[in-house]
Design a protein around this motif. Structure first.
Motif, PDB file in Angstrom:
ATOM      1  N   UNK A 200       0.824  -1.208   0.000  1.00 19.30           N
ATOM      2  CA  UNK A 200       0.000   0.000   0.000  1.00 19.30           C
ATOM      3  C   UNK A 200       0.865   1.268   0.000  1.00 19.30           C
ATOM      4  N   UNK A 201       1.978   1.221   0.720  1.00 18.50           N
ATOM      5  CA  UNK A 201       2.850   2.411   0.783  1.00 18.50           C
ATOM      6  C   UNK A 201       3.548   2.659  -0.546  1.00 18.50           C
ATOM      7  N   UNK A 202       3.616   1.645  -1.388  1.00 20.00           N
ATOM      8  CA  UNK A 202       4.288   1.768  -2.684  1.00 20.00           C
ATOM      9  C   UNK A 202       3.325   2.068  -3.826  1.00 20.00           C
ATOM     10  N   UNK A 203       2.023   2.111  -3.510  1.00 26.04           N
ATOM     11  CA  UNK A 203       1.017   2.238  -4.571  1.00 26.04           C
ATOM     12  C   UNK A 203       1.221   3.504  -5.396  1.00 26.04           C
ATOM     13  N   UNK A 204       1.453   4.636  -4.741  1.00 26.78           N
ATOM     14  CA  UNK A 204       1.581   5.899  -5.469  1.00 26.78           C
ATOM     15  C   UNK A 204       2.766   5.853  -6.419  1.00 26.78           C
ATOM     16  N   UNK A 205       3.885   5.323  -5.946  1.00 25.52           N
ATOM     17  CA  UNK A 205       5.068   5.229  -6.804  1.00 25.52           C
ATOM     18  C   UNK A 205       4.824   4.246  -7.940  1.00 25.52           C
ATOM     19  N   UNK A 206       4.153   3.137  -7.642  1.00 19.38           N
ATOM     20  CA  UNK A 206       3.888   2.133  -8.664  1.00 19.38           C
ATOM     21  C   UNK A 206       2.967   2.666  -9.742  1.00 19.38           C
ATOM     22  N   UNK A 207       2.073   3.589  -9.373  1.00 18.50           N
ATOM     23  CA  UNK A 207       1.133   4.147 -10.341  1.00 18.50           C
ATOM     24  C   UNK A 207       1.845   4.983 -11.394  1.00 18.50           C
ATOM     25  N   UNK A 208       3.048   5.425 -11.091  1.00 26.84           N
ATOM     26  CA  UNK A 208       3.776   6.295 -12.011  1.00 26.84           C
ATOM     27  C   UNK A 208       4.707   5.578 -12.959  1.00 26.84           C
ATOM     28  N   UNK A 209       4.759   4.257 -12.887  1.00 24.70           N
ATOM     29  CA  UNK A 209       5.633   3.517 -13.792  1.00 24.70           C
ATOM     30  C   UNK A 209       4.819   2.498 -14.587  1.00 24.70           C
ATOM     31  N   UNK A 210       5.381   2.099 -15.729  1.00 24.28           N
ATOM     32  CA  UNK A 210       4.697   1.099 -16.544  1.00 24.28           C
ATOM     33  C   UNK A 210       4.785  -0.261 -15.870  1.00 24.28           C
ATOM     34  N   UNK A 211       3.711  -1.052 -15.925  1.00 25.24           N
ATOM     35  CA  UNK A 211       3.758  -2.389 -15.334  1.00 25.24           C
ATOM     36  C   UNK A 211       4.881  -3.227 -15.944  1.00 25.24           C
ATOM     37  N   UNK A 212       5.519  -4.013 -15.110  1.00 28.46           N
ATOM     38  CA  UNK A 212       6.562  -4.933 -15.569  1.00 28.46           C
ATOM     39  C   UNK A 212       5.872  -6.206 -16.061  1.00 28.46           C
ATOM     40  N   UNK A 213       5.887  -6.415 -17.352  1.00 30.04           N
ATOM     41  CA  UNK A 213       5.136  -7.538 -17.923  1.00 30.04           C
ATOM     42  C   UNK A 213       6.005  -8.750 -18.253  1.00 30.04           C
ATOM     43  N   UNK A 214       7.313  -8.579 -18.206  1.00 30.78           N
ATOM     44  CA  UNK A 214       8.198  -9.712 -18.444  1.00 30.78           C
ATOM     45  C   UNK A 214       8.437 -10.402 -17.104  1.00 30.78           C
ATOM     46  N   UNK A 215       7.645 -11.437 -16.844  1.00 29.98           N
ATOM     47  CA  UNK A 215       7.691 -12.100 -15.543  1.00 29.98           C
ATOM     48  C   UNK A 215       7.814 -13.612 -15.736  1.00 29.98           C
ATOM     49  N   UNK A 216       8.305 -14.255 -14.699  1.00 35.02           N
ATOM     50  CA  UNK A 216       8.405 -15.717 -14.681  1.00 35.02           C
ATOM     51  C   UNK A 216       7.513 -16.260 -13.576  1.00 35.02           C
TER      52      UNK A 216
END
Length: 746
Positions: A200-216
Motif C-alpha cells: 500500500x505504501x508503494x502504490x503511489x510510486x507504482x502508479x507512475x511507472x509502466x507495469x513490468x510484464x516480463x515475468x516468470x
C-alpha cells in the motif's frame, strides 16, 4: 447429399468464416490485449497493473470476474493471484469487478469445437485456437462449463506476478536498490537490510511507472497456497449469516415486486383481473409484463400473496400438454430426417451386430429442475442516464445488453453489480427474471425495484434439463465387448437457451451427444448417433448439461454388454480404455474401493466412468439390498484435473456433485400436466435425504497436462454407477430415471 454430409459442409463453412473474419483476417485484434477497466475512476495515489489487481493507501483488492454460486471460485481465483503476488489470506479484499471484455473466458472455446478433449492433434488444436479468437473478439465473459479454473489458472497467476514485479520496481525507484536485491513476502517488499515496505505504501510510486510484464511464474515446488488446504474466504460470512447474496440487497426507497407469468411457458396472457389484488394491504400497483403480470408492493411477502390473488386467463402451451406427449415426440425422433450428427462411427457396427445383438435396451432420463436454494431475484434502478442492476448472474455482459434493450440504454450504460449466488446449477445462466425486473423498473424510472420469485414461481418457470431417450444394441465376442450402436434423441438445449438470449446457434448440438460420444474407450465397433427432437418445453443447461444423461445412457449400456460377455466390470473397462490418463483414473478408483474383494450377501458394487468438460471421472458405489429397499453404503471417486488448486474445496465440490447426482437419480423429475410443471416445491422434488447420504471418499489426480474444473464432472457418473450397483446387488436392471419408480431407497 445426405444430412451428415450437409452438416459436415456447414461446419466447415462456419469454421472457415470464423478463421477468415475473426482470426486470420483480424489477427491484430485477436493478439491485442484489451485495456484495463480498473483505470476508470481510479483514485489519486492508487495503482492498478492489470484488470485483476488494484492497490490504494488503504487496501488491496483482487478481482475475480467469475461468479460465485457456491463453488468457491471467488476464493480460488484470489489464491492464484495471491500465490504469485506474495499475499497471505486476510491481506486483501475480493471483488467480482465490473463487466468488461478484458474478462473474456479463454476456456469456453473447448466446448465449442467438435473434438474430444483427449484429441490434441493439429486440427483440433487449431480449431480451439480459432474459437478462442472468436470468444475474445466478442468479449464473452461467463461462468459455466467448469471453465473458471481453466480460464483463470495462467492469466491470474500472471496478473499477480506482474503486480509483484511492478511493486519491486517501484521500491527500487524509491530506494535506489536494484530489483535483483529485493524480494517480496506477505504483502511487503523486503529490502536487503530487512526493512519492509508495504504494498500500500508503494502504490503511489507504482502508479507512475509502466507495469513490468516480463515475468516468470513460480514452479509448483515453490507454491505456498496452490495445492495446499486453505479456509475459504467466504466461510466466516456464510457461517454467521452475514454473506450478502442478491436476495439480500436492500436499496433505500426500493419497492418490492413479484411476478406471475403463464405456467404453460410461452403460452402468453389473454387477460387478467387484479381487482382483489389491488385491495390487498401494501399493494401499490399491478402491471403487465411479458407473459404475465407483476405486483408492486411495500414488501416482498405482500407482493407474492397479491400476485397469487390475480385472476389470469392463460394461453395454451406451445408444446404437448401432457407428459406422455413429450415422450411420444422423443420416441418418434429416431428418424433420418431428425439426425443431428453421427458423432462416432468406428469399425463396422452393422456388420458386428448382424451376427446377433447380445444387448438391446432403451433408456430414459426426465426433465429435472435446477431448484437452487436462493430463488431468482434482481433489483433494478432505471434512470434517464443509466441503469443499475444488483443480482447474481453468470453472464454479466449479456445481461447488460438485454437490460439495455428493454430500457432503451446502451449496454455500457447498464451498471451491473454482481453478487454471490445461493446456488445455480445453471439456473442463473438465464435472464428472464432480470428482464422482468427491468420491465417493471422501466415503468417506474427513478425508483429501485426489487423482484423476488416465490418458490412456486421459481419451479413453475424453471427451464429444466432436457429429457431424452437412448436405444442401444451391442454385441460381445470371446468374453469381450465387441460392438455398440448407441442412438440418443433429445431436444436441443443450446438452441432453446441461446434463443432466449438472442444468440445464433449454428451446427449440431454437442450436448445431445455429450457424455456418450466423447468417452475415450476403444471399442472395436462403435457408432453414436444423435437425433434432434423438435422443441418441447423450454430447457436450459443443468449441472453437467448433456453429460448427465449421456453418461447414464452409455455407461449403463456398456455395463450390460460387459455382463453379457461374462467379464469383470472394472477389468473390462480398463482393458477397453485407450487413453492413459483416463485409465489411471479407473485404476485409482479400483484401488480405492478394493474392487474385487469379497462382499457380504445382498451387497453389490457398480462402477461408471464419464468424461465431461475434459475431466475423466470414475465412481464406484457400494449398496446393500435390505428388506426395506436399497441402502447406499459408500462412494469412491477419482477425477483427473491436472492441478488441484485447493484440496479442501476440491473434495467438497466432488462430494457435493455426487450427492447432487445421486439425489436426482433417485428422486427427481419434472412432469407436465395441462401444460404446466406438476412439481412446484421441494416436497415434490426431493433431493437426497441426510440419512441416505453415504460416506464419499475422494481422490484428485494430477497426471494430465491441462488444468480443469471440477464443479460439474462428479455428477454424470453417479446415476450409472448406482444403477450398475443395484444390478450387482439384486439382478434388476433399471433403465430409466428417477430410480424410485422401480425400487425403494432407505
Amino acid at each position: 447429399m445426405g444430412k451428415v454430409g450437409k452438416i459436415a459442409r456447414r461446419s466447415f463453412l462456419i469454421g472457415s468464416a470464423a478463421v477468415l473474419g475473426g482470426v486470420a483476417f483480424g489477427v491484430y485484434r485477436v493478439k491485442t490485449p484489451y485495456g484495463n477497466p480498473l483505470e476508470d475512476g481510479l483514485s489519486e495515489g492508487a495503482a492498478t497493473f492489470n484488470p485483476w489487481v488494484v492497490i490504494d493507501g488503504d487496501k488491496i483488492t483482487l478481482i475475480g470476474p467469475h461468479g460465485d454460486k457456491g463453488q468457491g471460485v471467488a476464493h480460488s481465483q484470489s489464491l492464484l493471484i495471491a500465490e504469485e503476488m506474495d499475499l497471505e489470506l486476510g491481506q486483501f479484499e475480493t471483488s467480482f469487478g465490473k463487466p468488461d471484455k478484458a474478462y473474456w473466458n479463454t476456456a469456453m472455446a473447448e466446448e465449442g469445437v467438435p473434438f474430444m478433449a483427449t484429441d490434441t492433434g493439429m486440427v483440433a488444436e487449431s480449431m480451439r485456437g480459432v474459437m478462442g479468437g472468436v470468444m475474445k473478439l466478442i468479449g464473452l465473459q461467463g461462468t459455466g462449463g467448469s471453465t473458471s479454473m481453466p480460464d483463470s489458472f495462467d492469466k491470474l497467476r500472471r496478473a499477480g506476478a506482474i503486480a509483484r514485479e511492478t511493486l519491486k520496481a517501484a521500491a527500487a525507484e524509491e530506494t535506489g536498490i536494484n530489483t535483483t536485491a529485493l524480494r517480496t513476502e506477505a504483502g511487503h517488499v523486503i529490502l536487503p537490510d530487512g526493512r519492509r515496505l508495504s504494498y500500500q505504501s508503494l502504490a503511489k510510486a507504482a502508479a507512475g511507472i509502466d507495469p513490468v510484464t516480463k515475468v516468470t511464474l513460480r514452479r509448483p515446488d515453490q507454491w505456498r497456497l496452490i495445492g495446499k488446504p486453505t479456509q475459504r474466504l467466504d466461510i466466516v460470512a456464510k457461517s454467521t449469516g452475514t454473506q450478502i447474496y442478491g436476495i439480500d440487497v436492500e436499496i433505500p426507497g426500493a419497492v418490492k415486486a413479484a411476478v406471475r407469468t403463464n405456467p404453460r411457458q410461452g403460452g402468453g396472457l389473454n387477460g387478467f383481473d387484479a381487482t382483489q389484488a389491488r385491495r390487498m394491504r401494501g399493494v401499490k400497483d399491478v402491471v403487465e409484463v411479458t407473459g404475465g403480470i407483476a405486483v408492486i408492493a411495500d414488501n416482498t411477502w405482500r407482493a407474492i400473496k397479491a400476485a397469487e390473488a390475480v385472476e389470469c386467463d392463460w394461453g395454451k402451451a406451445p408444446y404437448p400438454s401432457e407428459q406422455d406427449g413429450h415422450w411420444a415426440a422423443i420416441e418418434a425422433s429416431f428418424t433420418e430426417d431428425k439426425l443431428d450428427k453421427i458423432w462416432r462411427n468406428e469399425g463396422d457396427a452393422d456388420a458386428a451386430l448382424r451376427s446377433g445383438a447380445e444387448v438391446e435396451a432403451e433408456y430414459r432420463v426426465p426433465y429435472v429442475a435446477h431448484a437452487p436454494l436462493e430463488p431468482l431475484n434482481a433489483t433494478v434502478l432505471v434512470e434517464e442516464d443509466g441503469v443499475t442492476v444488483w443480482t447474481g448472474h453468470q453472464f454479466p455482459r449479456l445481461l447488460q445488453q438485454l437490460v439495455g434493450a428493454i430500457t432503451g440504454h446502451d449496454a455500457e450504460q447498464v451498471n451491473f453489480i454482481n453478487h454471490y449466488m445461493g446456488g445455480s446449477f445453471g439456473h442463473r445462466l438465464e435472464f428472464e427474471h432480470v428482464k422482468q425486473a427491468a420491465e417493471i423498473a422501466s415503468k417506474m424510472r427513478g425508483t429501485p425495484v426489487k423482484l423476488t420469485y416465490s418458490r412456486e414461481e421459481d419451479f413453475a418457470h424453471d427451464f429444466p434439463r432436457h429429457p431424452g431417450m437412448a436405444r442401444a444394441r451391442g454385441a460381445v465376442r470371446d468374453g469381450k465387448v465387441e460392438a455398440l450402436d448407441l442412438q440418443v434423441a433429445m431436444p436441443s438445449v443450446i438452441t432453446s437457451q441461446m434463443g432466449r438470449a438472442g444468440l445464433p446457434v449454428p451446427g449440431p448440438d454437442s450436448q445431445i451427444a455429450a457424455g456418450a460420444w466423447n468417452n475415450p474407450y476403444g471399442l472395436p465397433h462403435f457408432r453414436m448417433r444423435a437425433y434432434r427432437v423438435e422443441e418441447l418445453a423450454p430447457v436450459s443447461s443443468w449441472r453437467s448439461v448433456g453429460a448427465s444423461a449421456g453418461g447414464f445412457f452409455f455407461d449403463c449400456a456398456l455395463d450390460e454388454l460387459i455382463h453379457a460377455a461374462g467379464a469383470d466390470p472394472m477389468e473390462e473397462r480398463i482393458r477397453l480404455m485407450q487413453h492413459e490418463v483416463s485409465r489411471k483414473v479407473l485404476e485409482a478408483v479400483a484401488e480405492m474401493s478394493d474392487w474385487g474383494s469379497p462382499l457380504g450377501a445382498g451387497k453389490g458394487r457398480g462402477v461408471a466412468f464419464v468424461e465431461s468438460f475434459g475431466v475423466p471421472t470414475a465412481e464406484v458405489i457400494e449398496v446393500s439390498a435390505t428388506d426395506a429397499g436399497i441402502r447406499i453404503d459408500k462412494v469412491w471417486v477419482a477425477a483427473e484435473v491436472g492441478t488441484v488448486i485447493d484440496p479442501v474445496n476440491f473434495e467438497n465440490l466432488v462430494q457435493g456433485g455426487v450427492v447432487f447426482g445421486l439425489g436426482h437419480a433417485i428422486n427427481c423429475e419434472i412432469t407436465y400436466a395441462d401444460g404446466m410443471a406438476e412439481q412446484r416445491n421441494y416436497d415434490s422434488f426431493e433431493g437426497m435425504r441426510l440419512y441416505q447420504c453415504p460416506e464419499i471418499e475422494v481422490r484428485g489426480l494430477e497426471n494430465g497436462d491441462a488444468v480443469r474444473g471440477i464443479g460439474e464432472p462428479p455428477v454424470p457418473p453417479a446415476a450409472p454407477a448406482l444403477a450398475n450397483a443395484i444390478f450387482a446387488a439384486t439382478g434388476q436392471r433399471i433403465r430409466e430415471l428417477p430410480l424410485y419408480h422401480h425400487i425403494n431407497f432407505v
